[in-house]
Design a protein around this motif. Structure first.
Motif, short mmCIF file in Angstrom:
data_model
loop_
_atom_site.label_atom_id
_atom_site.label_comp_id
_atom_site.label_asym_id
_atom_site.label_seq_id
_atom_site.Cartn_x
_atom_site.Cartn_y
_atom_site.Cartn_z
N GLN A 110 59.03 15.16 0.47
CA GLN A 110 60.24 15.07 -0.34
C GLN A 110 61.01 16.39 -0.32
O GLN A 110 62.23 16.40 -0.21
CB GLN A 110 59.90 14.70 -1.78
CG GLN A 110 59.51 13.26 -1.99
CD GLN A 110 60.63 12.30 -1.67
OE1 GLN A 110 60.53 11.51 -0.75
NE2 GLN A 110 61.72 12.38 -2.41
N LEU A 111 60.29 17.49 -0.44
CA LEU A 111 60.93 18.81 -0.39
C LEU A 111 61.62 19.02 0.94
O LEU A 111 62.77 19.47 1.00
CB LEU A 111 59.91 19.91 -0.66
CG LEU A 111 60.41 21.35 -0.50
CD1 LEU A 111 61.54 21.64 -1.48
CD2 LEU A 111 59.27 22.33 -0.68
N ALA A 112 60.93 18.71 2.03
CA ALA A 112 61.51 18.90 3.36
C ALA A 112 62.78 18.06 3.52
O ALA A 112 63.80 18.53 4.02
CB ALA A 112 60.50 18.55 4.45
N ALA A 113 62.73 16.80 3.06
CA ALA A 113 63.91 15.93 3.15
C ALA A 113 65.04 16.46 2.28
O ALA A 113 66.21 16.45 2.69
CB ALA A 113 63.53 14.50 2.75
N ALA A 114 64.70 16.92 1.08
CA ALA A 114 65.73 17.45 0.17
C ALA A 114 66.35 18.72 0.73
O ALA A 114 67.56 18.91 0.64
CB ALA A 114 65.12 17.70 -1.21
N GLU A 115 65.53 19.59 1.31
CA GLU A 115 66.06 20.82 1.90
C GLU A 115 66.95 20.52 3.10
O GLU A 115 68.00 21.15 3.27
CB GLU A 115 64.91 21.76 2.30
CG GLU A 115 64.24 22.41 1.13
CD GLU A 115 63.05 23.28 1.51
OE1 GLU A 115 62.73 24.18 0.71
OE2 GLU A 115 62.44 23.07 2.58
N GLU A 116 66.55 19.54 3.88
CA GLU A 116 67.36 19.16 5.04
C GLU A 116 68.71 18.60 4.57
O GLU A 116 69.77 18.98 5.08
CB GLU A 116 66.62 18.11 5.88
CG GLU A 116 67.37 17.72 7.14
CD GLU A 116 66.59 16.73 7.98
OE1 GLU A 116 67.24 15.90 8.64
OE2 GLU A 116 65.35 16.80 7.99
N ALA A 117 68.67 17.73 3.56
CA ALA A 117 69.90 17.16 3.02
C ALA A 117 70.77 18.25 2.39
O ALA A 117 71.99 18.26 2.57
CB ALA A 117 69.58 16.08 1.99
N ALA A 118 70.15 19.16 1.68
CA ALA A 118 70.91 20.25 1.06
C ALA A 118 71.52 21.15 2.12
O ALA A 118 72.65 21.61 1.98
CB ALA A 118 70.01 21.07 0.12
N GLY A 119 70.80 21.38 3.19
CA GLY A 119 71.32 22.21 4.29
C GLY A 119 72.51 21.55 4.95
O GLY A 119 73.51 22.20 5.26
N ALA A 126 80.64 24.29 3.68
CA ALA A 126 81.10 25.55 4.27
C ALA A 126 82.24 25.27 5.24
O ALA A 126 83.22 26.01 5.29
CB ALA A 126 79.96 26.27 4.98
N GLY A 127 82.14 24.20 6.01
CA GLY A 127 83.21 23.83 6.94
C GLY A 127 84.48 23.49 6.19
O GLY A 127 85.58 23.89 6.56
N HIS A 128 84.33 22.77 5.09
CA HIS A 128 85.49 22.40 4.27
C HIS A 128 86.13 23.64 3.66
O HIS A 128 87.34 23.81 3.70
CB HIS A 128 85.05 21.43 3.16
CG HIS A 128 86.14 21.09 2.18
ND1 HIS A 128 87.15 20.20 2.50
CD2 HIS A 128 86.39 21.53 0.94
CE1 HIS A 128 87.97 20.11 1.48
NE2 HIS A 128 87.53 20.90 0.51
N THR A 129 85.32 24.52 3.13
CA THR A 129 85.83 25.73 2.50
C THR A 129 86.49 26.63 3.52
O THR A 129 87.57 27.17 3.28
CB THR A 129 84.67 26.49 1.80
OG1 THR A 129 84.09 25.61 0.85
CG2 THR A 129 85.16 27.74 1.10
N ALA A 130 85.92 26.77 4.69
CA ALA A 130 86.50 27.62 5.73
C ALA A 130 87.85 27.07 6.17
O ALA A 130 88.82 27.81 6.33
CB ALA A 130 85.55 27.73 6.92
N GLY A 131 87.95 25.76 6.36
CA GLY A 131 89.21 25.14 6.75
C GLY A 131 90.25 25.29 5.67
O GLY A 131 91.42 25.56 5.94
#
Length: 158
Positions: A110-119, A126-131
Protein backbone atom coordinates in the motif's frame (compact mmCIF):
# COMPACT_ATOMS: atom_id res chain seq x y z
CA UNK A 1 6.29 -11.57 55.94
CA UNK A 2 3.08 -9.62 55.67
CA UNK A 3 1.23 -8.80 52.47
CA UNK A 4 2.61 -5.25 52.14
CA UNK A 5 6.21 -6.42 52.35
CA UNK A 6 5.60 -9.24 49.88
CA UNK A 7 3.95 -6.84 47.44
CA UNK A 8 6.86 -4.43 47.70
CA UNK A 9 9.49 -7.13 47.23
CA UNK A 10 7.58 -8.63 44.29
CA UNK A 11 7.00 -5.25 42.65
CA UNK A 12 3.23 -5.52 42.68
CA UNK A 13 0.26 -4.35 44.74
CA UNK A 14 -1.51 -5.92 47.69
CA UNK A 15 -4.68 -5.89 45.59
CA UNK A 16 -2.95 -8.03 42.96
CA UNK A 17 -1.79 -10.46 45.64
CA UNK A 18 -5.34 -10.79 46.95
CA UNK A 19 -6.53 -11.44 43.42
CA UNK A 20 -3.91 -14.15 42.92
CA UNK A 21 -5.05 -15.65 46.21
CA UNK A 22 -8.68 -15.64 45.05
CA UNK A 23 -7.58 -17.45 41.86
CA UNK A 24 -5.73 -20.10 43.86
CA UNK A 25 -2.28 -19.11 42.63
CA UNK A 26 -1.08 -17.79 45.96
CA UNK A 27 -1.91 -19.38 49.27
CA UNK A 28 -1.70 -17.22 52.37
CA UNK A 29 -1.22 -18.64 55.78
CA UNK A 30 -2.84 -16.70 58.59
CA UNK A 31 -1.20 -15.62 61.80
CA UNK A 32 -3.00 -15.87 65.14
CA UNK A 33 -4.39 -12.37 64.74
CA UNK A 34 -5.64 -13.07 61.17
CA UNK A 35 -2.91 -11.36 59.16
CA UNK A 36 -1.75 -13.01 55.96
CA UNK A 37 1.71 -14.49 56.28
CA UNK A 38 4.04 -15.28 53.39
CA UNK A 39 7.56 -16.65 52.99
CA UNK A 40 10.37 -16.71 50.42
CA UNK A 41 8.67 -19.54 48.49
CA UNK A 42 5.68 -17.28 47.95
CA UNK A 43 7.99 -14.58 46.67
CA UNK A 44 9.51 -17.10 44.25
CA UNK A 45 6.00 -18.02 43.01
CA UNK A 46 5.18 -14.38 42.45
CA UNK A 47 8.37 -13.74 40.55
CA UNK A 48 7.57 -16.71 38.31
CA UNK A 49 4.07 -15.39 37.65
CA UNK A 50 5.31 -11.85 36.96
CA UNK A 51 8.04 -13.06 34.60
CA UNK A 52 5.58 -15.14 32.61
CA UNK A 53 3.10 -12.29 32.44
CA UNK A 54 5.88 -9.99 31.23
CA UNK A 55 6.37 -12.51 28.40
CA UNK A 56 2.67 -12.22 27.52
CA UNK A 57 1.29 -15.26 29.29
CA UNK A 58 -2.27 -15.03 30.59
CA UNK A 59 -2.63 -15.46 34.34
CA UNK A 60 -4.22 -18.91 33.99
CA UNK A 61 -1.29 -20.04 31.82
CA UNK A 62 1.02 -19.52 34.81
CA UNK A 63 -0.79 -22.15 36.90
CA UNK A 64 1.33 -25.16 35.78
CA UNK A 65 4.50 -23.25 36.65
CA UNK A 66 3.14 -22.35 40.09
CA UNK A 67 2.04 -25.96 40.66
CA UNK A 68 5.50 -27.15 39.65
CA UNK A 69 7.17 -24.86 42.19
CA UNK A 70 4.69 -25.88 44.88
CA UNK A 71 5.53 -29.51 44.18
CA UNK A 72 9.08 -28.74 45.26
CA UNK A 73 10.79 -28.46 41.88
CA UNK A 74 13.67 -25.99 41.73
CA UNK A 75 12.16 -24.16 38.75
CA UNK A 76 8.59 -23.66 37.63
CA UNK A 77 9.37 -24.79 34.12
CA UNK A 78 10.88 -28.16 34.99
CA UNK A 79 7.56 -30.07 34.87
CA UNK A 80 5.88 -31.59 31.82
CA UNK A 81 2.76 -29.39 32.16
CA UNK A 82 4.91 -26.26 32.14
CA UNK A 83 6.79 -27.43 29.08
CA UNK A 84 3.46 -28.05 27.33
CA UNK A 85 2.44 -24.44 28.07
CA UNK A 86 5.74 -23.21 26.62
CA UNK A 87 5.15 -25.27 23.45
CA UNK A 88 1.59 -24.00 23.09
CA UNK A 89 2.73 -20.41 23.62
CA UNK A 90 5.47 -20.76 21.01
CA UNK A 91 2.88 -22.05 18.53
CA UNK A 92 0.68 -19.03 19.25
CA UNK A 93 3.63 -16.66 18.85
CA UNK A 94 4.66 -18.29 15.56
CA UNK A 95 1.10 -17.83 14.29
CA UNK A 96 1.07 -14.18 15.34
CA UNK A 97 4.45 -13.60 13.70
CA UNK A 98 3.07 -15.08 10.47
CA UNK A 99 -0.01 -12.85 10.65
CA UNK A 100 2.09 -9.78 11.35
CA UNK A 101 4.42 -10.60 8.46
CA UNK A 102 1.38 -10.78 6.15
CA UNK A 103 0.02 -7.48 7.43
CA UNK A 104 3.45 -5.89 7.06
CA UNK A 105 3.64 -7.07 3.46
CA UNK A 106 0.20 -5.58 2.71
CA UNK A 107 1.13 -2.26 4.33
CA UNK A 108 4.40 -2.16 2.37
CA UNK A 109 2.49 -2.73 -0.90
CA UNK A 110 0.00 0.00 0.00
CA UNK A 111 2.82 2.39 0.85
CA UNK A 112 4.61 1.68 -2.43
CA UNK A 113 1.39 2.24 -4.41
CA UNK A 114 0.61 5.43 -2.48
CA UNK A 115 4.14 6.78 -2.98
CA UNK A 116 3.98 5.99 -6.68
CA UNK A 117 0.60 7.73 -6.98
CA UNK A 118 1.85 10.70 -4.96
CA UNK A 119 4.95 10.92 -7.15
CA UNK A 120 2.84 10.94 -10.33
CA UNK A 121 0.49 13.55 -8.88
CA UNK A 122 3.44 15.70 -7.81
CA UNK A 123 4.94 15.40 -11.29
CA UNK A 124 1.66 16.48 -12.90
CA UNK A 125 1.28 19.35 -10.44
CA UNK A 126 4.85 20.48 -11.11
CA UNK A 127 4.18 20.48 -14.86
CA UNK A 128 1.01 22.50 -14.33
CA UNK A 129 2.75 24.97 -12.04
CA UNK A 130 5.71 25.38 -14.39
CA UNK A 131 3.41 26.03 -17.37
CA UNK A 132 1.33 28.44 -15.34
CA UNK A 133 4.37 30.34 -14.13
CA UNK A 134 5.92 30.51 -17.58
CA UNK A 135 2.70 31.75 -19.14
CA UNK A 136 2.12 34.22 -16.35
CA UNK A 137 5.66 35.57 -16.57
CA UNK A 138 5.53 35.78 -20.37
CA UNK A 139 2.28 37.70 -20.12
CA UNK A 140 3.86 40.26 -17.83
CA UNK A 141 6.91 40.58 -20.00
CA UNK A 142 4.98 40.90 -23.25
CA UNK A 143 2.39 43.21 -21.60
CA UNK A 144 0.40 45.64 -23.68
CA UNK A 145 2.19 48.65 -22.31
CA UNK A 146 -0.98 49.98 -20.70
CA UNK A 147 0.40 49.34 -17.19
CA UNK A 148 -2.20 46.68 -16.46
CA UNK A 149 -0.84 43.13 -16.67
CA UNK A 150 -2.91 40.67 -18.65
CA UNK A 151 -5.03 38.10 -16.77
CA UNK A 152 -3.03 35.06 -15.69
CA UNK A 153 -3.11 32.12 -18.06
CA UNK A 154 -2.49 28.48 -17.38
CA UNK A 155 -0.84 26.69 -20.24
CA UNK A 156 -1.18 22.97 -19.81
CA UNK A 157 0.90 20.62 -21.80
CA UNK A 158 -0.55 17.21 -22.38
Amino acid sequence: MRIGELAKRAGTSTRTLRYYESRGLLAARRTGNGYRDYDEDDLRLLRQIRTLQDFGFELEETRPFVDCLRAGHPAGDSCPASLAVYRRKLGELDGLIGQLAGVREQVARQLAAAEEAAGEAAGQAAGHTAGHTAGHTAGHTAGDGGGEPPAPRCEMTG
